[in-house]
Design an enzyme around this catalytic site. Structure first.
Site, PDB file in Angstrom:
ATOM      1  N   CYS A  32       6.981  -0.169   6.545  1.00 13.01           N
ATOM      2  CA  CYS A  32       6.423   1.007   5.893  1.00 13.01           C
ATOM      3  C   CYS A  32       7.489   1.615   4.987  1.00 13.01           C
ATOM      4  O   CYS A  32       8.649   1.709   5.385  1.00 13.01           O
ATOM      5  CB  CYS A  32       6.001   2.025   6.954  1.00 13.01           C
ATOM      6  SG  CYS A  32       5.256   3.506   6.272  1.00 13.01           S
ATOM      7  N   LEU A  33       7.085   2.021   3.793  1.00 12.59           N
ATOM      8  CA  LEU A  33       8.049   2.623   2.865  1.00 12.59           C
ATOM      9  C   LEU A  33       8.644   3.908   3.430  1.00 12.59           C
ATOM     10  O   LEU A  33       9.721   4.333   3.018  1.00 12.59           O
ATOM     11  CB  LEU A  33       7.375   2.916   1.524  1.00 12.59           C
ATOM     12  CG  LEU A  33       6.940   1.687   0.716  1.00 12.59           C
ATOM     13  CD1 LEU A  33       6.111   2.122  -0.487  1.00 12.59           C
ATOM     14  CD2 LEU A  33       8.136   0.862   0.274  1.00 12.59           C
ATOM     15  N   HIS A  56      -3.378   0.320   8.542  1.00 12.80           N
ATOM     16  CA  HIS A  56      -2.058   0.954   8.426  1.00 12.80           C
ATOM     17  C   HIS A  56      -2.134   2.171   7.498  1.00 12.80           C
ATOM     18  O   HIS A  56      -1.654   3.258   7.839  1.00 12.80           O
ATOM     19  CB  HIS A  56      -1.039  -0.074   7.893  1.00 12.80           C
ATOM     20  CG  HIS A  56       0.311   0.493   7.583  1.00 12.80           C
ATOM     21  ND1 HIS A  56       1.443   0.146   8.287  1.00 12.80           N
ATOM     22  CD2 HIS A  56       0.723   1.382   6.640  1.00 12.80           C
ATOM     23  CE1 HIS A  56       2.485   0.809   7.792  1.00 12.80           C
ATOM     24  NE2 HIS A  56       2.073   1.562   6.784  1.00 12.80           N
ATOM     25  N   GLU A  57      -2.750   1.983   6.323  1.00 17.91           N
ATOM     26  CA  GLU A  57      -2.827   3.084   5.348  1.00 17.91           C
ATOM     27  C   GLU A  57      -3.702   4.216   5.879  1.00 17.91           C
ATOM     28  O   GLU A  57      -3.389   5.393   5.714  1.00 17.91           O
ATOM     29  CB  GLU A  57      -3.344   2.583   3.995  1.00 17.91           C
ATOM     30  CG  GLU A  57      -2.447   1.560   3.306  1.00 17.91           C
ATOM     31  CD  GLU A  57      -0.998   1.989   3.177  1.00 17.91           C
ATOM     32  OE1 GLU A  57      -0.728   3.188   3.024  1.00 17.91           O
ATOM     33  OE2 GLU A  57      -0.121   1.111   3.256  1.00 17.91           O
ATOM     34  N   HIS A  59      -1.990   6.627   8.104  1.00 15.17           N
ATOM     35  CA  HIS A  59      -1.193   7.662   7.416  1.00 15.17           C
ATOM     36  C   HIS A  59      -2.000   8.944   7.226  1.00 15.17           C
ATOM     37  O   HIS A  59      -1.449  10.045   7.263  1.00 15.17           O
ATOM     38  CB  HIS A  59      -0.726   7.170   6.047  1.00 15.17           C
ATOM     39  CG  HIS A  59       0.527   6.348   6.082  1.00 15.17           C
ATOM     40  ND1 HIS A  59       1.726   6.850   6.521  1.00 15.17           N
ATOM     41  CD2 HIS A  59       0.782   5.062   5.721  1.00 15.17           C
ATOM     42  CE1 HIS A  59       2.663   5.905   6.436  1.00 15.17           C
ATOM     43  NE2 HIS A  59       2.111   4.803   5.959  1.00 15.17           N
ATOM     44  N   GLN A 102       2.379  10.156   1.921  1.00 17.56           N
ATOM     45  CA  GLN A 102       3.743   9.624   1.780  1.00 17.56           C
ATOM     46  C   GLN A 102       4.476  10.223   0.585  1.00 17.56           C
ATOM     47  O   GLN A 102       5.707  10.148   0.511  1.00 17.56           O
ATOM     48  CB  GLN A 102       3.716   8.093   1.657  1.00 17.56           C
ATOM     49  CG  GLN A 102       3.356   7.410   2.973  1.00 17.56           C
ATOM     50  CD  GLN A 102       3.348   5.903   2.839  1.00 17.56           C
ATOM     51  OE1 GLN A 102       2.375   5.325   2.382  1.00 17.56           O
ATOM     52  NE2 GLN A 102       4.445   5.260   3.209  1.00 17.56           N
ATOM     53  N   GLY A 140       0.810  -1.212   0.000  1.00 16.95           N
ATOM     54  CA  GLY A 140       0.000   0.000   0.000  1.00 16.95           C
ATOM     55  C   GLY A 140       0.842   1.259   0.000  1.00 16.95           C
ATOM     56  O   GLY A 140       2.046   1.216   0.278  1.00 16.95           O
TER      57      GLY A 140
HETATM   58 ZN    ZN Z   1       3.119   2.999   5.705  1.00 22.78          ZN
END
Ligand code: ZN
Length: 175
Positions: free
Chosen positions: A98-99, A140-141, A144, A52, A47
């Site tokens: 996480c990226l 999780h998304e 953000h 981000q 995701g």
């Molecule tokens: Zn993330």
């Protein structure tokens, strides 16, 4: 379009609460394309959320192959706009990555089953029911969009250590 730069925690833009999308128009569709291109360039991500890449709008992408999750997943890369959980039940703990926090993982407790309403790319209202892995990714998304990452579920010592690692990695101080 080329992939965008993925912001690294604790970049201040990752810590803000994102604004709802007021109209699903060509600007939003262009943003979604940027997110897709960025996710594709990274390779293996489940995701990616708009903040981000520095755009503080309430939308994210998720890609969960259903065959890896008992038939419970997305149809390729799907976009979820203005998401809102209407049901959250049960709990499970797992390790998240996480990226925006490269190469590290942390344990987070999530709801086991969620029902979430959202808008699709045509602006239609939709609902999705998700379990375990898929449910965890949606949570999780969605975090953000509220300026929250898995690191916020960790103790102050771990947080401090990760902050130092990210400062070293990027050469930024985020004073
Ligand atoms: Zn993330």
């Amino acid at each position: 379009m080329p992939a965008k730069e993925i912001l690294i925690w604790p970049d201040p833009r990752l810590l803000k609460v994102s604004e709802p999308v007021t109209k699903v128009d060509d600007g939003i569709r262009a943003l979604v394309q940027d997110l897709k291109d960025t996710m594709l360039a990274v390779g293996d991500s489940a995701g990616l959320a708009a903040p981000q890449i520095g755009v503080l709008k309430r939308l994210f992408l998720v890609n969960i192959p259903p065959e890896h999750n008992d038939g419970n997943g997305t149809n390729g890369t799907e976009v979820f706009i203005n998401p809102e959980f209407i049901t959250k039940e049960g709990s499970f703990s797992w390790e998240e990555g996480c990226l925006s926090i490269p190469d590290l993982r942390g344990t987070v407790t999530r709801h086991m089953r969620v029902v979430m309403k959202y808008l699709d790319l045509e602006g239609n209202e939709r609902e999705v029911e998700a379990f375990d892995y898929f449910a965890g990714c949606l949570q999780h998304e969605n975090d953000h969009l509220n300026g929250k990452l898995w690191i916020d579920y960790q103790g102050p010592q771990r947080k401090d250590m990760v902050r130092k690692k990210m400062q070293k990695l990027t050469g930024k101080k985020w004073a």
